[in-house]
Design an enzyme around this catalytic site. Structure first.
Site, PDB file in Angstrom:
ATOM      1  N   ARG A   1       0.841  -1.200   0.000  1.00  0.00           N
ATOM      2  CA  ARG A   1       0.000   0.000   0.000  1.00  0.00           C
ATOM      3  C   ARG A   1       0.877   1.252   0.000  1.00  0.00           C
ATOM      4  NH1 ARG A   1       1.387   1.661   4.546  1.00  0.00           N
ATOM      5  NH2 ARG A   1       0.198   3.564   4.273  1.00  0.00           N
ATOM      6  N   GLY A   2       0.190   2.416  -0.095  1.00  0.00           N
ATOM      7  CA  GLY A   2       0.915   3.688  -0.123  1.00  0.00           C
ATOM      8  C   GLY A   2       1.320   4.003  -1.554  1.00  0.00           C
ATOM      9  N   ALA A   3       1.144   5.281  -1.929  1.00  0.00           N
ATOM     10  CA  ALA A   3       1.239   5.655  -3.337  1.00  0.00           C
ATOM     11  C   ALA A   3       2.529   5.208  -4.054  1.00  0.00           C
ATOM     12  CB  ALA A   3       1.032   7.155  -3.469  1.00  0.00           C
TER      13      ALA A   3
ATOM     14  N   ARG B   1      -6.630  -0.308  -7.405  1.00  0.00           N
ATOM     15  CA  ARG B   1      -7.144   0.714  -6.485  1.00  0.00           C
ATOM     16  C   ARG B   1      -7.230   2.018  -7.274  1.00  0.00           C
ATOM     17  NH1 ARG B   1      -4.262   1.256  -0.805  1.00  0.00           N
ATOM     18  NH2 ARG B   1      -6.242   2.248  -0.265  1.00  0.00           N
TER      19      ARG B   1
ATOM     20  N   GLN C   1      -3.487   2.795  10.024  1.00  0.00           N
ATOM     21  CA  GLN C   1      -2.131   2.802   9.442  1.00  0.00           C
ATOM     22  C   GLN C   1      -1.135   3.545  10.340  1.00  0.00           C
ATOM     23  OE1 GLN C   1      -4.924   3.350   7.677  1.00  0.00           O
ATOM     24  NE2 GLN C   1      -4.733   2.647   5.571  1.00  0.00           N
TER      25      GLN C   1
ATOM     26  N   ASP D   1      -1.661  10.818  -2.081  1.00  0.00           N
ATOM     27  CA  ASP D   1      -1.958   9.808  -3.099  1.00  0.00           C
ATOM     28  C   ASP D   1      -2.051  10.433  -4.479  1.00  0.00           C
ATOM     29  OD1 ASP D   1      -3.061   8.597  -0.431  1.00  0.00           O
ATOM     30  OD2 ASP D   1      -2.690   6.964  -1.853  1.00  0.00           O
TER      31      ASP D   1
ATOM     32  N   ASN E   1      -5.335  12.629   0.036  1.00  0.00           N
ATOM     33  CA  ASN E   1      -4.578  11.739   0.923  1.00  0.00           C
ATOM     34  C   ASN E   1      -5.564  11.026   1.852  1.00  0.00           C
ATOM     35  OD1 ASN E   1      -2.010  10.693   1.851  1.00  0.00           O
ATOM     36  ND2 ASN E   1      -2.318  11.880   3.710  1.00  0.00           N
ATOM     37  N   LYS E   2      -5.028  10.178   2.697  1.00  0.00           N
ATOM     38  CA  LYS E   2      -5.840   9.366   3.616  1.00  0.00           C
ATOM     39  C   LYS E   2      -6.926  10.188   4.311  1.00  0.00           C
ATOM     40  CE  LYS E   2      -5.683   5.878   4.164  1.00  0.00           C
ATOM     41  NZ  LYS E   2      -6.554   5.041   3.332  1.00  0.00           N
TER      42      LYS E   2
END
Ligand code: MRU
Length: 359
Positions: free
Chosen positions: A60-62, A105, A209, A250, A260-261
């Site tokens: 995960r994570g951009a 995603r 996270q 992201d 972002n999140k």
């Protein structure tokens, strides 16, 4: 003075590694769903497995999504060549594999960009030549992102200076890059230089996270930190206990809006209310020239995650939930975007920063 400034600390964790050549190799991934309880490496030899790993947030994570996508294309090409079907159909099978990777995603632009740029750069090649080229492309992207992390660490550390009580949201560290991370990279560097860094870690609901992953990697690196529930942050700011906030992204849109999140927007609003700098750290692969503003970005909804992780047994059965995974922070709330090209004003982004997304 110059040596400590040049030196970077080692990365506290390795989330991904390609092992072997294009013909026989596999993608090793640290399963982030099991952290911090268990450090288990997955060894993937099928591109569909990587699609599932992306969807269930094992990887995960951009930036890491882009790199995983690029390596998984090597697997997809090998599968296309090895399938018990005419070789003439290999290209179509590969294209289908590439599509499911690109769309695994929707929100982080790094993933579709990395897939599209690998396809564009290897188009017209066949067989082993394309396998080699795809692997070389993925390795080059990994190296590029590692260098970007190092540059972001230095620019971000300069920007933060003596602001060492820093709040972060989600996880934008070594677990999501081949280097020191984006948002966490300047903090690792300042700590390495001996600055009294203390990180306020938003737990980051609903998938935690921050609590699970940021606290895990900061702990490994020996960086002082305290986990807080997301809604504690404004009160800390009011008490004067937060010098700055820094998060990852992201996607950064053409007008400087940051996706972002979920919860990032609330952090930015609280920073503005308390006159605290709000920084966003992101490599140029996260900048999307094709998206004009935040409202145009597809926001992933993770139906049932909150119910599964947090509400199970505590909410009335069947209580409706709404679970966007990301939100939009308007450019005007962002003090600076920290990139490998330096700190940028989000309201005056140079077109050169969008270079990566033209491929
Ligand atoms: O849903 P996740 O865990 O993939 O979300 C990750 C984030 O929102 C990160 O802040 C972002 O990808 C930047 S990572 C350098």
């Amino acid at each position: 003075v110059s040596e400590p400034h040049a030196a970077l600390p080692p990365s506290p964790v390795t989330p991904l590694a390609w092992q072997g050549g294009w013909r026989d190799g596999a993608l090793a991934l640290l399963d982030q769903t099991l952290l911090p309880r268990e450090e288990r490496m997955l060894r993937r030899r099928a591109s569909a497995e990587v699609v599932t790993d992306i969807q269930r947030l094992a990887v995960r994570g951009a930036p890491l999504l882009g790199i995983a996508g690029a390596y998984a294309l090597v697997l997809a090409w090998r599968e296309a060549l090895e399938a018990p079907a005419p070789t003439s159909e290999a290209e179509a099978r590969f294209a289908a594999g590439a599509r499911s990777l690109a769309h695994a995603r929707p929100t982080a632009v790094n993933l579709p960009w990395a897939v599209a740029s690998a396809l564009a750069r290897t188009r017209g090649l066949g067989g082993a030549e394309r396998g080699e080229a795809l692997l070389a492309h993925a390795r080059a992207l990994e190296a590029q992102e590692r260098a970007a992390c190092a540059a972001i660490a230095r620019h971000g550390a300069d920007l933060l200076g003596t602001r060492t009580r820093v709040l972060t949201h989600c996880n934008a560290g070594a677990l999501v890059t081949p280097g020191l991370g984006t948002a966490l990279a300047p903090l690792y560097l300042l700590h390495h230089r001996g600055a009294p860094v203390h990180v306020w870690v938003d737990e980051t609901r609903p998938l935690l996270q921050g609590l699970r992953l940021t606290a895990y990697e900061l702990g490994k690196a020996g960086v002082a930190h305290t986990v807080i529930a997301d809604d504690v942050a404004p009160g800390l700011m009011r008490q004067g206990l937060v010098d700055a906030a820094i998060v990852g992204a992201d996607r950064v849109c053409r007008n400087g809006d940051v996706v972002n999140k979920v919860g990032t927007y609330a952090v930015a609003l609280a920073c503005r209310a308390h006159d605290i700098p709000f920084y966003v750290a992101a490599p140029r692969t996260t900048f999307d020239a094709a998206t004009a503003r935040g409202a145009d970005v597809p926001i992933e909804e993770r139906r049932g995650d909150a119910a599964r992780y947090l509400l199970a047994g505590t909410a009335p059965p069947g209580a409706p939930t709404f679970e966007p995974a990301f939100d939009v922070t308007p450019a005007a709330l962002v003090t600076a975007l920290v990139t490998e090209a330096g700190a940028l004003d989000p309201l005056r982004l140079p077109s050169s920063i969008f270079g990566a997304s033209r491929g």
